[in-house]
Motif scaffolding. Structure first.
Motif, PDB file in Angstrom:
ATOM      1  N   THR A   9       0.848  -1.178   0.000  1.00 48.67           N
ATOM      2  CA  THR A   9       0.000   0.000   0.000  1.00 48.67           C
ATOM      3  C   THR A   9       0.886   1.231   0.000  1.00 48.67           C
ATOM      4  O   THR A   9       1.860   1.301   0.757  1.00 48.67           O
ATOM      5  CB  THR A   9      -0.905   0.025   1.251  1.00 48.67           C
ATOM      6  N   VAL A  10       0.538   2.188  -0.848  1.00 45.22           N
ATOM      7  CA  VAL A  10       1.233   3.470  -0.902  1.00 45.22           C
ATOM      8  C   VAL A  10       0.221   4.529  -0.490  1.00 45.22           C
ATOM      9  O   VAL A  10      -0.881   4.586  -1.038  1.00 45.22           O
ATOM     10  CB  VAL A  10       1.765   3.770  -2.316  1.00 45.22           C
ATOM     11  N   SER A  11       0.586   5.342   0.472  1.00 44.17           N
ATOM     12  CA  SER A  11      -0.317   6.408   0.908  1.00 44.17           C
ATOM     13  C   SER A  11       0.430   7.731   0.977  1.00 44.17           C
ATOM     14  O   SER A  11       1.651   7.757   1.142  1.00 44.17           O
ATOM     15  CB  SER A  11      -0.915   6.089   2.280  1.00 44.17           C
ATOM     16  N   THR A  12      -0.308   8.794   0.815  1.00 46.16           N
ATOM     17  CA  THR A  12       0.266  10.129   0.988  1.00 46.16           C
ATOM     18  C   THR A  12      -0.651  10.925   1.899  1.00 46.16           C
ATOM     19  O   THR A  12      -1.853  10.711   1.928  1.00 46.16           O
ATOM     20  CB  THR A  12       0.438  10.872  -0.351  1.00 46.16           C
ATOM     21  N   ARG A  36       7.104   5.324  -6.621  1.00 43.28           N
ATOM     22  CA  ARG A  36       7.871   6.388  -7.271  1.00 43.28           C
ATOM     23  C   ARG A  36       6.953   7.569  -7.594  1.00 43.28           C
ATOM     24  O   ARG A  36       7.303   8.727  -7.370  1.00 43.28           O
ATOM     25  CB  ARG A  36       8.544   5.886  -8.544  1.00 43.28           C
ATOM     26  N   ALA A  37       5.777   7.290  -8.136  1.00 44.55           N
ATOM     27  CA  ALA A  37       4.837   8.360  -8.498  1.00 44.55           C
ATOM     28  C   ALA A  37       4.460   9.194  -7.276  1.00 44.55           C
ATOM     29  O   ALA A  37       4.400  10.425  -7.355  1.00 44.55           O
ATOM     30  CB  ALA A  37       3.595   7.768  -9.163  1.00 44.55           C
ATOM     31  N   ALA A  38       4.203   8.528  -6.155  1.00 44.11           N
ATOM     32  CA  ALA A  38       3.840   9.263  -4.932  1.00 44.11           C
ATOM     33  C   ALA A  38       4.988  10.134  -4.450  1.00 44.11           C
ATOM     34  O   ALA A  38       4.782  11.301  -4.069  1.00 44.11           O
ATOM     35  CB  ALA A  38       3.420   8.278  -3.839  1.00 44.11           C
ATOM     36  N   LEU A  39       6.201   9.597  -4.469  1.00 45.56           N
ATOM     37  CA  LEU A  39       7.356  10.379  -4.034  1.00 45.56           C
ATOM     38  C   LEU A  39       7.613  11.562  -4.964  1.00 45.56           C
ATOM     39  O   LEU A  39       7.835  12.688  -4.501  1.00 45.56           O
ATOM     40  CB  LEU A  39       8.599   9.488  -3.954  1.00 45.56           C
ATOM     41  N   GLN A  42       4.934  14.333  -4.480  1.00 43.02           N
ATOM     42  CA  GLN A  42       5.122  15.121  -3.258  1.00 43.02           C
ATOM     43  C   GLN A  42       6.372  15.994  -3.341  1.00 43.02           C
ATOM     44  O   GLN A  42       6.352  17.154  -2.951  1.00 43.02           O
ATOM     45  CB  GLN A  42       5.186  14.195  -2.040  1.00 43.02           C
ATOM     46  N   LEU A  43       7.461  15.458  -3.858  1.00 46.58           N
ATOM     47  CA  LEU A  43       8.701  16.237  -3.943  1.00 46.58           C
ATOM     48  C   LEU A  43       8.602  17.358  -4.966  1.00 46.58           C
ATOM     49  O   LEU A  43       9.190  18.425  -4.776  1.00 46.58           O
ATOM     50  CB  LEU A  43       9.889  15.327  -4.256  1.00 46.58           C
ATOM     51  N   ASP A  44       7.855  17.152  -6.030  1.00 47.98           N
ATOM     52  CA  ASP A  44       7.691  18.206  -7.033  1.00 47.98           C
ATOM     53  C   ASP A  44       6.852  19.375  -6.528  1.00 47.98           C
ATOM     54  O   ASP A  44       6.841  20.435  -7.144  1.00 47.98           O
ATOM     55  CB  ASP A  44       7.114  17.637  -8.332  1.00 47.98           C
ATOM     56  N   ARG A  45       6.188  19.198  -5.406  1.00 51.52           N
ATOM     57  CA  ARG A  45       5.504  20.323  -4.751  1.00 51.52           C
ATOM     58  C   ARG A  45       6.516  21.224  -4.055  1.00 51.52           C
ATOM     59  O   ARG A  45       6.183  22.301  -3.587  1.00 51.52           O
ATOM     60  CB  ARG A  45       4.494  19.796  -3.720  1.00 51.52           C
TER      61      ARG A  45
END
Length: 132
Positions: A9-12, A36-39, A42-45
């Motif tokens: 599970t990947v959560s943000t 990877r997509a979640a990281l 979030q980092l691109d914010r």
């Protein structure tokens, strides 16, 4: 014996205005793309800090190391401090063996990681009196 499938599970979310990306289960090639997509998202914010929550990870191999090293590189380019939360032996041993534990700050819990970011001067958008 039947096929063995893993569930990851990947959560943000955020805690006190700091993004937290959480992974639960086994960090392997099956979960690589969503993690990877979640990281990246979030980092691109371009937050001042980010916590990667690995406190519920049962397996962390080369895919996990690659994701973490990529996230650290992206965080550095964006000026984002990153901290990892885990006390799981499966993760800690892999980080130690690959020396990635020297690249990133590792703390046993998410509140500990948040407190370390705050102590390092990362501004929290919604300042908490105590990160516990």
């Amino acid at each position: 014996m039947g096929d063995i499938t893993t569930t990851t599970t990947v959560s943000t979310g955020d805690r006190w205005g700091v993004p937290v990306v959480g992974l639960v289960g086994e960090v392997d090639m099956v979960c690589e793309a969503p993690a990877r997509a979640a990281l990246v998202e979030q980092l691109d914010r371009r937050p001042a800090g980010l916590v990667l929550d690995l406190t519920a990870v049962d397996f962390f191999g080369s895919t996990g190391i690659r994701l973490l090293v990529e996230a650290c590189g992206r965080a550095e380019r964006h000026g984002t401090a990153i901290a990892v939360a885990t006390s799981r032996r499966a993760v800690l041993r892999t980080l130690e063996m690959t020396l990635v534990d020297e690249l990133v700050d590792v703390h046993p819990t998410v509140p500990d990681a948040l407190e370390a970011l705050r102590a390092a001067g990362v501004p929290f958008p919604r300042q908490a009196a105590a990160c516990r």
